[in-house]
Write a protein that holds these residues in place. Sequence first.
Motif, mmCIF file in Angstrom:
data_model
loop_
_atom_site.group_PDB
_atom_site.id
_atom_site.type_symbol
_atom_site.label_atom_id
_atom_site.label_comp_id
_atom_site.label_asym_id
_atom_site.label_seq_id
_atom_site.Cartn_x
_atom_site.Cartn_y
_atom_site.Cartn_z
ATOM 1 N N ASP A 159 0.844 -1.183 0.000
ATOM 2 C CA ASP A 159 0.000 0.000 0.000
ATOM 3 C C ASP A 159 0.888 1.244 0.000
ATOM 4 O O ASP A 159 1.498 1.566 1.016
ATOM 5 C CB ASP A 159 -0.912 -0.022 1.229
ATOM 6 N N ALA A 161 0.364 5.020 -0.714
ATOM 7 C CA ALA A 161 -0.717 5.969 -0.972
ATOM 8 C C ALA A 161 -0.306 7.388 -0.620
ATOM 9 O O ALA A 161 0.506 7.627 0.277
ATOM 10 C CB ALA A 161 -1.963 5.581 -0.173
ATOM 11 N N CYS A 224 6.914 4.088 -7.360
ATOM 12 C CA CYS A 224 6.102 4.588 -6.228
ATOM 13 C C CYS A 224 7.026 5.064 -5.106
ATOM 14 O O CYS A 224 6.835 4.733 -3.947
ATOM 15 C CB CYS A 224 5.136 3.512 -5.736
ATOM 16 N N GLU A 266 -10.642 11.913 -6.519
ATOM 17 C CA GLU A 266 -10.746 10.537 -6.048
ATOM 18 C C GLU A 266 -12.154 9.979 -6.189
ATOM 19 O O GLU A 266 -12.352 8.775 -6.067
ATOM 20 C CB GLU A 266 -10.319 10.461 -4.576
ATOM 21 N N SER A 274 -6.570 13.670 -4.322
ATOM 22 C CA SER A 274 -5.280 13.144 -3.852
ATOM 23 C C SER A 274 -4.131 13.916 -4.486
ATOM 24 O O SER A 274 -4.246 14.422 -5.616
ATOM 25 C CB SER A 274 -5.148 11.655 -4.191
ATOM 26 N N GLN A 279 2.961 9.820 -2.613
ATOM 27 C CA GLN A 279 2.922 8.702 -1.685
ATOM 28 C C GLN A 279 3.996 8.929 -0.630
ATOM 29 O O GLN A 279 5.086 9.411 -0.919
ATOM 30 C CB GLN A 279 3.118 7.372 -2.402
ATOM 31 N N CYS A 315 -8.301 -4.618 -5.910
ATOM 32 C CA CYS A 315 -8.686 -3.432 -6.671
ATOM 33 C C CYS A 315 -10.206 -3.462 -6.783
ATOM 34 O O CYS A 315 -10.780 -3.912 -7.781
ATOM 35 C CB CYS A 315 -8.028 -3.437 -8.048
ATOM 36 N N GLU A 342 -9.760 1.173 5.059
ATOM 37 C CA GLU A 342 -8.737 1.370 6.074
ATOM 38 C C GLU A 342 -9.418 1.512 7.425
ATOM 39 O O GLU A 342 -10.390 2.245 7.554
ATOM 40 C CB GLU A 342 -7.944 2.654 5.786
ATOM 41 N N ASN A 390 -5.839 4.131 -10.051
ATOM 42 C CA ASN A 390 -5.082 4.683 -8.919
ATOM 43 C C ASN A 390 -5.734 4.318 -7.589
ATOM 44 O O ASN A 390 -5.612 5.049 -6.608
ATOM 45 C CB ASN A 390 -5.000 6.213 -9.049
ATOM 46 N N GLN A 392 -6.716 3.252 -4.039
ATOM 47 C CA GLN A 392 -6.067 3.045 -2.747
ATOM 48 C C GLN A 392 -7.150 2.891 -1.685
ATOM 49 O O GLN A 392 -8.237 3.459 -1.806
ATOM 50 C CB GLN A 392 -5.178 4.236 -2.381
#
Length: 438
Positions: A159, A161, A224, A266, A274, A279, A315, A342, A390, A392
Motif C-alpha cells: 500500500d 498511498a 512509487c 478521487e 489526492s 505517496q 482493486c 482502512e 489509482n 487506494q
Amino acid sequence: MDTVHVIGAGLAGSEAAYTAARLGVRVRLYEMRPQRLTPAHRTGAFAELVCSNSLGGEGETNAKGLLQAELRAAGSLVLRAADRHRVPAGGALAVEREAFSQEITQGLSSHPQVEVVRQELTELPSEGVVVLATGPLTSEALAQHLQGLLGQEWLGFYDAAAPVVLGESINLEVAYRAGRYGQSADYLNCPLNEEEYRRFYEVLSQARRHTPHDWEKLEFFEGCMPIEELARRGYDTPRFGPMKPVGLPDPRTGREPYAVVQLRAEDRRGQMWSLVGFQTGLKWGDQKLVVQSIPGLERAEIVRYGVMHRNTYLCAPRLIAPSLRFREHPRLLVCGVLCGVEGYLESAATGLLAGLNAARLLQGKPPVVPPEESMLGGLVRYLASANPENFQPMNANWGLVPAEAGRGRKAERRARLFQRGLWRFAEWWAETLGLTPA
C-alpha cells in the motif's frame, strides 16, 4: 448452498458471521489462528486489535462518529463489545483490547448458528455463500488461490498511498484547473514560486518518517517512490519528478511556475482530491505540515493520510458491486481491509453489510446497499466506483457522502450530515429487516 462460509475472524469476519447468524442462517467461521499466527497477531482471539485500540473519533461532527452510530443502530456485535469495554481516550472510542476480543470470541463460539473451524483455508469452499474477510495479512496460499480466481493484477500486497484532501478545503483562488500541455483539465494545480518551493522543501526535509514493523520489510520501487525519499536525493529531484511544472502554465500569469503540485479527483463528485506522486510514509502530524506548506492547501483538511506499508487488498472498482458482492462470482462477497477499506471501524462496518447480503443470497433474496447519505453507503459506493487505475484503500470521511446545500459553520453543516445519514440508515435497516422504523 445452506451455509455461509466466513473466512477470517478479525473485526470484519466476526461482524459478518454474527450478522448472518442473527438472520437465521448457518455460518461456518474459519480462523487459522492460533495454529498459524500472522506476523502481527499474538493470540487466537477473534477481533484481535494489533495496531491500535481505537475505533476512531466520536461525535456528530466526526465521520467515524456517524459510522459508529450506524453500526449501533444495526445492533453491531463489534460496537456493543466496544461500548462495554471502552477506556478513556479523549474524543475517541477506544477499548480494552483483551476484554473486547474475549467477548467477541465467546459470543461467536457459543452462538447456536455458528460453527467455528480452526484451520487455514488454502482455497475457497466449493459450496455455499462465501465471505472473504482475511485482512491485510492474508496467507500466501490463499492469496495465490485468489490471484488465480480473480486475476493476478487485481490483488496488491503493498500500500503506497498519497494524502487525500477534502475538496471544499482547497483554495481555488490559488489552485487552477489544467491538464499538462492543454490536455483534458482533470487536475487541480497548486503553483509554487522559487521561495515557496524552498520553504516547502525545508518542511519536507525536516519531517519525521513512520518506522515500519519488522515484518513489513518495505522495499521502495522507482514507480512509487515516497516524496520524502525523492527529496533526500536532491533539492531539485521533486521538481523534476511529481512536481514538474512543464506544460502547466498558470492561466493568471501565462507562465509556468517554478514547481507545481497536482491533485486528482478521487470520486465522481470531486469531493476528495489526492496529491499526485505524493505517496509517503511520514508521520501524520508531519504530513499535515508538509501538505499545508503548499500554496492553495494552507487550510487543507486531510481525509486520508498517506501510507507506505504491507497491505493485501483488492482493486475493488474492478471486481465488486456496492453490495460487496463480486460481479463475476455471485456467491462470493468480501469485507474488511481486503475489500479496500482502512481502519478497524470500517472493517467491521463492511463486515455487517457482507454478512447481511450473504444471508440474503442464501435465502434467495437480492443483495442490498445502504443509502448514499449514510457513511456506510457512501463508503461501499466509493469502493465500487473509484478510479481503478489509482485505487487506494479508503477510510470514513465526509467526502464520501453528498454535500448539503445549507449554509452555516462547518461543525453545524456536519452535524446536519450526521443526523441526515443516521436517519436514512436507520430507516433503511428497519425496512430491510422488515421492522418498523423507530
